[in-house]
Design an enzyme around this catalytic site. Structure first.
Site, PDB file in Angstrom:
ATOM      1  N   PRO A  19     -37.943  27.980  15.929  1.00 20.04           N
ATOM      2  CA  PRO A  19     -37.923  29.472  15.638  1.00 20.04           C
ATOM      3  C   PRO A  19     -36.471  29.669  14.877  1.00 20.04           C
ATOM      4  CG  PRO A  19     -38.015  28.920  17.999  1.00 20.04           C
ATOM      5  CD  PRO A  19     -37.982  27.703  17.478  1.00 20.04           C
ATOM      6  N   MET A  20     -36.530  30.017  13.994  1.00 14.98           N
ATOM      7  CA  MET A  20     -35.201  30.498  13.174  1.00 14.98           C
ATOM      8  C   MET A  20     -35.133  31.877  12.659  1.00 14.98           C
ATOM      9  SD  MET A  20     -34.360  26.834  11.289  1.00 14.98           S
ATOM     10  CE  MET A  20     -35.997  26.546  10.594  1.00 14.98           C
ATOM     11  N   CYS A 103     -30.501  31.111  22.130  1.00 13.60           N
ATOM     12  CA  CYS A 103     -29.756  31.835  20.925  1.00 13.60           C
ATOM     13  C   CYS A 103     -28.110  32.121  21.372  1.00 13.60           C
ATOM     14  CB  CYS A 103     -30.365  33.302  20.721  1.00 13.60           C
ATOM     15  SG  CYS A 103     -29.560  33.661  19.130  1.00 13.60           S
ATOM     16  N   HIS A 172     -31.520  22.108  23.029  1.00 12.93           N
ATOM     17  CA  HIS A 172     -30.651  22.059  22.145  1.00 12.93           C
ATOM     18  C   HIS A 172     -29.463  21.247  22.631  1.00 12.93           C
ATOM     19  CE1 HIS A 172     -28.938  23.112  18.195  1.00 12.93           C
ATOM     20  NE2 HIS A 172     -27.898  22.920  18.566  1.00 12.93           N
ATOM     21  N   GLY A 206     -31.667  19.368  17.717  1.00 14.72           N
ATOM     22  CA  GLY A 206     -30.013  19.472  17.337  1.00 14.72           C
ATOM     23  C   GLY A 206     -30.059  18.305  16.456  1.00 14.72           C
ATOM     24  N   GLY A 229     -35.045  21.876  13.071  1.00 21.00           N
ATOM     25  CA  GLY A 229     -34.668  23.412  12.523  1.00 21.00           C
ATOM     26  C   GLY A 229     -34.254  23.505  11.261  1.00 21.00           C
TER      27      GLY A 229
END
Length: 330
Positions: A19-20, A103, A172, A206, A229
């Site tokens: 989710p970005m 985040c 991540h 990542g 991502g």
């Protein structure tokens, strides 16, 4: 062995789309799904925004049948508000709920949400428990290794969140202090995967930016799946390329110019259909340089694409891109 989250069967080694913010909207998710993403998430949604019924937050709840299985990701700093937001998001009909504890950006982490909760595991556990109890859907979590190098506490986080009912964990391989700099470290992710107490799927995230690296890290770190991502931005083919490499050990030929243009056009069409012509065209402008990265002298075309304000104009420029670069590569 198939990877399961609740009753969702994701196959033997799922590839997840991260989710970005300002990227993972329905138009982008469409082209990633077409190219092999197994599980996708919405952009993260503020619990406060959902409770206040803010238009931007509400719009992010939009999901479509072709996207399934899909998770809605929420974030926040107040446990009661996260519980309420979970009920609102559950009503939108996703397949699972995801909590963002990863985040790193200032206006999220410095307000006590996102990665900030890595500094208060008791609160993170209480918040997760409240979310799990507020929905009938499977709950998953995305987080980081820790707040900084001195507090890499994700091993404890994994055990405690599993204990309160989460059904998968994506990690991540950076701390909050690292933001997106340096190299992602998957060694701790591997240790969690090997922890005999951990029964839920562990996904690594990542720096997965090539099929070879995906295959190498799959073997080395023994995760249950991978979340991709930034490598998918402007290059949704990454999913099919990784899957092909897993299956055959060979690299799939990269997309042709015609394919790049086609997928870019589809992304634009979906963007206009979802947001309307004005916003759809405007928000697509950030994607052109990514779709055509590496093409010589593309700047001239990009400048035309970002000022064109109708679908017909953009379509015409994209046709010229196909002709120009196909001739060059013939």
């Amino acid at each position: 062995m198939s990877v399961q989250i609740g009753n969702i069967d994701l196959g033997d080694f799922p590839l997840l789309l991260a989710p970005m913010e300002d990227v993972s909207d329905p138009p982008f998710r469409y082209v990633c799904k077409q190219n092999g993403a197994d599980l996708m998430y919405t952009e993260f949604i503020s619990s406060e925004g959902l409770i206040r019924d803010a238009a931007k937050s509400r719009q992010k709840l939009d999901i479509f049948e072709y996207e399934r299985p899909i998770g809605i990701q929420i974030f926040g700093s107040d446990i009661e508000h996260m519980r309420e937001a979970t009920e609102i998001a559950t009503a939108a009909g996703p397949d699972l709920m995801d909590i963002n504890y990863g985040c790193p950006v200032k206006n999220v982490a410095c307000r006590g949400a996102g990665a900030s909760l890595l500094q208060d595991i008791d609160k993170m556990v209480a918040m997760t428990s409240a979310v799990v109890k507020a929905t009938h859907l499977p709950v998953t979590v995305k987080t980081r290794l820790g707040w900084d190098d001195n507090t890499k506490n994700v091993y404890e986080v994994a055990e405690r969140l599993q204990d309160v009912g989460i059904q998968a964990l994506t990690i991540h391989g950076r701390t909050r202090a690292q933001m997106y700099k340096g190299v992602a470290d998957w060694t701790l992710i591997h240790q969690i995967r090997k922890n005999p107490r951990i029964k839920i799927p562990i996904f690594g995230n990542g720096d997965i930016d090539s099929p070879q690296k995906a295959a190498e890290w799959r073997m080395q770190y023994e995760v249950d799946g991978m979340m991709i991502g930034r490598a998918a931005i402007g290059y949704p083919w990454i999913f099919r390329e990784v899957k092909h490499y897993f299956k055959t050990g060979e690299m799939l030929a990269p997309p042709t110019i015609a394919e790049r243009v086609d997928v870019c056009r589809t992304h634009l069409e979906k963007s206009i259909a979802w947001k309307g012509p004005k916003t759809g065209i405007f928000e697509m402008r950030r994607h052109y340089s990514n779709y055509f990265k590496g093409l010589d002298h593309f700047k001239e075309y990009r400048m035309k694409l970002v000022v064109a304000d109708t679908f017909e104009q953009i379509d015409e420029i994209l046709h010229r891109v196909t002709e120009h670069y196909s001739e060059q590569m013939a």
